[in-house]
Design an enzyme around this catalytic site. Structure first.
Site, PDB file in Angstrom:
ATOM      1  N   CYS A 151      31.957  -7.120  40.424  1.00 37.43           N
ATOM      2  CA  CYS A 151      32.789  -8.024  39.609  1.00 37.43           C
ATOM      3  C   CYS A 151      32.472  -7.867  38.121  1.00 37.43           C
ATOM      4  O   CYS A 151      33.295  -7.371  37.365  1.00 37.43           O
ATOM      5  CB  CYS A 151      32.572  -9.467  40.041  1.00 37.43           C
ATOM      6  SG  CYS A 151      33.321  -9.840  41.629  1.00 37.43           S
TER       7      CYS A 151
ATOM      8  N   LYS B 270      40.274 -15.595  35.191  1.00 37.99           N
ATOM      9  CA  LYS B 270      39.315 -14.881  36.058  1.00 37.99           C
ATOM     10  C   LYS B 270      38.615 -13.758  35.287  1.00 37.99           C
ATOM     11  O   LYS B 270      37.393 -13.595  35.339  1.00 37.99           O
ATOM     12  CB  LYS B 270      40.057 -14.316  37.280  1.00 37.99           C
ATOM     13  CG  LYS B 270      39.213 -13.393  38.149  1.00 37.99           C
ATOM     14  CD  LYS B 270      38.080 -14.122  38.828  1.00 37.99           C
ATOM     15  CE  LYS B 270      37.087 -13.160  39.445  1.00 37.99           C
ATOM     16  NZ  LYS B 270      35.895 -13.821  39.961  1.00 37.99           N
TER      17      LYS B 270
HETATM   18  N1  LIG Z   1      33.359 -10.147  46.814  1.00 36.00           N
HETATM   19  C1  LIG Z   1      33.278 -10.983  45.791  1.00 36.00           C
HETATM   20  O1  LIG Z   1      32.225 -11.543  45.530  1.00 36.00           O
HETATM   21  C2  LIG Z   1      34.520 -11.301  44.964  1.00 36.00           C
HETATM   22  C3  LIG Z   1      34.493 -12.432  44.144  1.00 36.00           C
HETATM   23  C4  LIG Z   1      35.624 -12.756  43.418  1.00 36.00           C
HETATM   24  C5  LIG Z   1      36.745 -11.933  43.476  1.00 36.00           C
HETATM   25  N2  LIG Z   1      36.745 -10.804  44.270  1.00 36.00           N
HETATM   26  C6  LIG Z   1      37.961  -9.995  44.302  1.00 36.00           C
HETATM   27  O2  LIG Z   1      38.625 -10.197  45.545  1.00 36.00           O
HETATM   28  C7  LIG Z   1      39.295  -8.994  45.946  1.00 36.00           C
HETATM   29  C8  LIG Z   1      38.810  -8.581  47.321  1.00 36.00           C
HETATM   30  O3  LIG Z   1      37.429  -8.324  47.239  1.00 36.00           O
HETATM   31  P1  LIG Z   1      36.502  -8.223  48.514  1.00 36.00           P
HETATM   32  O4  LIG Z   1      35.102  -8.279  48.028  1.00 36.00           O
HETATM   33  O5  LIG Z   1      36.960  -9.200  49.564  1.00 36.00           O
HETATM   34  O6  LIG Z   1      36.864  -6.742  49.000  1.00 36.00           O
HETATM   35  P2  LIG Z   1      36.498  -6.064  50.394  1.00 36.00           P
HETATM   36  O7  LIG Z   1      36.495  -4.622  50.163  1.00 36.00           O
HETATM   37  O8  LIG Z   1      35.298  -6.751  50.992  1.00 36.00           O
HETATM   38  O9  LIG Z   1      37.740  -6.464  51.341  1.00 36.00           O
HETATM   39  C9  LIG Z   1      39.037  -6.024  51.142  1.00 36.00           C
HETATM   40  C10 LIG Z   1      39.676  -5.827  52.516  1.00 36.00           C
HETATM   41  O10 LIG Z   1      41.034  -5.475  52.307  1.00 36.00           O
HETATM   42  C11 LIG Z   1      41.410  -4.541  53.319  1.00 36.00           C
HETATM   43  N3  LIG Z   1      42.623  -3.865  52.880  1.00 36.00           N
HETATM   44  C12 LIG Z   1      42.788  -2.883  51.936  1.00 36.00           C
HETATM   45  N4  LIG Z   1      44.089  -2.577  51.818  1.00 36.00           N
HETATM   46  C13 LIG Z   1      44.780  -3.372  52.683  1.00 36.00           C
HETATM   47  C14 LIG Z   1      46.150  -3.526  53.021  1.00 36.00           C
HETATM   48  N5  LIG Z   1      47.093  -2.807  52.421  1.00 36.00           N
HETATM   49  N6  LIG Z   1      46.476  -4.427  53.977  1.00 36.00           N
HETATM   50  C15 LIG Z   1      45.521  -5.162  54.597  1.00 36.00           C
HETATM   51  N7  LIG Z   1      44.212  -5.062  54.332  1.00 36.00           N
HETATM   52  C16 LIG Z   1      43.841  -4.182  53.372  1.00 36.00           C
HETATM   53  C17 LIG Z   1      40.184  -3.645  53.420  1.00 36.00           C
HETATM   54  O11 LIG Z   1      40.178  -2.927  54.629  1.00 36.00           O
HETATM   55  C18 LIG Z   1      39.053  -4.686  53.314  1.00 36.00           C
HETATM   56  O12 LIG Z   1      38.651  -5.173  54.586  1.00 36.00           O
HETATM   57  C19 LIG Z   1      38.986  -7.968  44.852  1.00 36.00           C
HETATM   58  O13 LIG Z   1      40.021  -7.990  43.911  1.00 36.00           O
HETATM   59  C20 LIG Z   1      37.720  -8.509  44.228  1.00 36.00           C
HETATM   60  O14 LIG Z   1      37.551  -8.073  42.900  1.00 36.00           O
HETATM   61  C21 LIG Z   1      35.657 -10.496  45.018  1.00 36.00           C
END
Ligand SMILES: NC(=O)c1ccc[n+]([C@@H]2O[C@H](COP(=O)([O-])OP(=O)(O)OC[C@H]3O[C@@H](n4cnc5c(N)ncnc54)[C@H](O)[C@@H]3O)[C@@H](O)[C@H]2O)c1
Length: 418
Positions: free
Chosen positions: A269, A215
């Site tokens: 990212c 990743k």
């Molecule tokens: N958004 C993208 O395009 C993308 C693509 C690939 C990978 N990622 C990775 O995926 C992961 C999540 O990214 P995202 O964009 O979904 O983030 P985001 O901020 O949209 O969502 C994360 C969610 O997790 C919740 N959260 C935080 N702590 C928590 C806990 N202890 N228990 C339950 N819920 C909790 C937050 O309230 C939030 O709603 C990250 O590591 C990111 O780097 C994101």
């Protein structure tokens, strides 16, 4: 677990990654318990709504909630598998902040039972799934984990990174190939089984550390290649050559495929994940480190170029704030940095045009800048700076920009000077 799969799955973290995953799993007939600490997200989902915009997602969430296949809660409950998709940001000093992953681990520990599968999806430094396994072992000494018990472990652990792109998340979630890295063979098998319930692409097995590195490698590769294009844009400026033409012509070579330069690299990212490698590589990633610096230096370069073009007292219209065309996503956006720096110099009147966002970033509070419509900006500005190639900007004609000095950081207006 029944026959070919799972019946009850919990998705911890219902953001851009977790909610589409939960909704797709629920629409495949699994019972999904979504967990989020954000009460607004929990209530919206339980009302059958997505708490952010993503094509096709609202209908999937609505359908899953109506069919009682998806419900959201603020604290984990018993399930057969836990998919963790919480944020993994970087700190000011560019080191990973794993606080959310640890908090998610602590919250599922009390409800874990023998036979459970825990999958980490958050983009993470190499070794994070092992860290999570060590944390769970400490919190649940009554259970065994793969680092000690190998194939006999009570709880299985896997790392499965996500590579979907905003705007096409639901489609890509199903169509993209998936890498599944397990801490044991049984972990890989169980996690692969879960993904195969909805993934049409290949589900490719490996170990946890390799999957974590895959990743990070994907995004570091993109970052380094964009840095090459950004550096090339500066070099071509120096030589008085059009970088867009150079790239177009060089790409006629059958084995050359140069990416497009821009005002920098944004999004949460590509601008973030390479630091997870650089931070831990103890000096073994100088190329990736330089690429990050090249890309981070581009906003200041654009600011200098525009200041050279503008006369004292000119109005500079900045077109676009998003990190990418036709979205409203401002995360890590270099366009925001450019506008902020231009306004901070206080030498020109700055107007901002961004049709896709309702509210300007809080970073702009107190800065000397105004918001304008495209029409107003074209009426008042002497200098136009294209920062984002949104369709409405790309479509502007030579007549609409007549008499103005413009700087095109995206190569979207090449046709105007043809
Ligand atoms: N958004 C993208 O395009 C993308 C693509 C690939 C990978 N990622 C990775 O995926 C992961 C999540 O990214 P995202 O964009 O979904 O983030 P985001 O901020 O949209 O969502 C994360 C969610 O997790 C919740 N959260 C935080 N702590 C928590 C806990 N202890 N228990 C339950 N819920 C909790 C937050 O309230 C939030 O709603 C990250 O590591 C990111 O780097 C994101």
């Amino acid at each position: 677990m029944s026959g070919d799969g799972f019946e009850v799955v919990s998705v911890v973290g219902l953001g851009y990654i977790g909610l589409p995953t939960a909704a797709v799993l629920a629409n495949r007939g699994l019972e999904v318990i979504g967990v989020d600490i954000n009460e607004r997200a929990v209530s919206a989902i339980n009302e059958g709504r997505a708490h952010f915009f993503e094509p096709e997602l609202e209908a999937l969430v609505h359908n899953a909630v109506r069919n009682k296949k998806l419900r959201a809660v603020n604290k984990p409950e018993a399930a057969q598998a836990y998919v963790i998709a919480v944020p993994t940001p970087i700190s000011e000093s560019k080191s990973p902040d794993l606080g959310y992953v640890k908090a998610a681990g602590a919250s599922i520990a009390p409800v874990l039972t023998s036979g459970n599968l825990v999958i980490l999806e958050s983009t993470s430094p190499v070794g994070t799934v092992e860290m999570l396994a060590a944390q769970l072992r400490e919190l649940r000494p009554d259970l065994t984990f793969p680092q000690d018990a190998g194939e006999d472990a009570d709880v299985l652990l896997a790392y499965c990174p996500e590579r979907i792109i905003p705007g096409r998340m639901v489609t890509e979630l199903i169509e993209n190939d998936r890498i599944v890295g397990g801490m044991s063979l049984k972990s890989v098998e169980a996690a692969s089984k879960l993904y195969k319930t909805f993934v049409r692409g290949a589900v490719v097995a490996t170990n946890g550390r390799t999957a974590e590195m895959v990743k990070l490698t994907e995004n570091a590769f993109r970052d380094v290649n964009i840095a090459f294009a950004n550096e090339l844009s500066k070099v071509c400026d120096k030589f008085g050559v059009d970088v867009w033409e150079v790239i177009e012509l060089a790409n006629h070579h059958p084995r050359v495929n140069i990416l497009q330069p821009g005002p920098g690299v944004g999004g949460h990212c590509i601008a973030v994940d390479p630091w997870f490698i650089i931070d831990a590589a103890e000096g073994q990633a100088p190329l990736m480190h330089t690429a990050r610096n090249v890309n981070d230096s581009k906003p200041a370069y654009v600011v200098d170029k525009v200041r050279e073009l503008a006369k004292p007292g000119d109005t500079i219209a900045c077109f676009g704030l998003a990190y990418k065309a036709n979205t409203d996503d401002l995360r890590e956006s270099p366009a925001v940095t450019v506008v902020e720096r231009l306004a901070e110099t206080n030498e020109h009147k700055i107007v901002v045009v961004e049709p896709n966002v309702e509210t300007l970033p809080s970073r702009f509070a107190g800065l000397n800048l105004a918001r304008a419509t495209l029409k107003e900006a074209l009426e008042t500005a002497q200098v136009v700076l294209l920062l984002v190639d949104h369709d409405e900007f790309k479509e502007l004609s030579a007549e609409q920009l007549a008499g103005k000095t413009y700087y095109d950081s995206r190569g979207a207006w090449r046709h105007l000077s043809a």
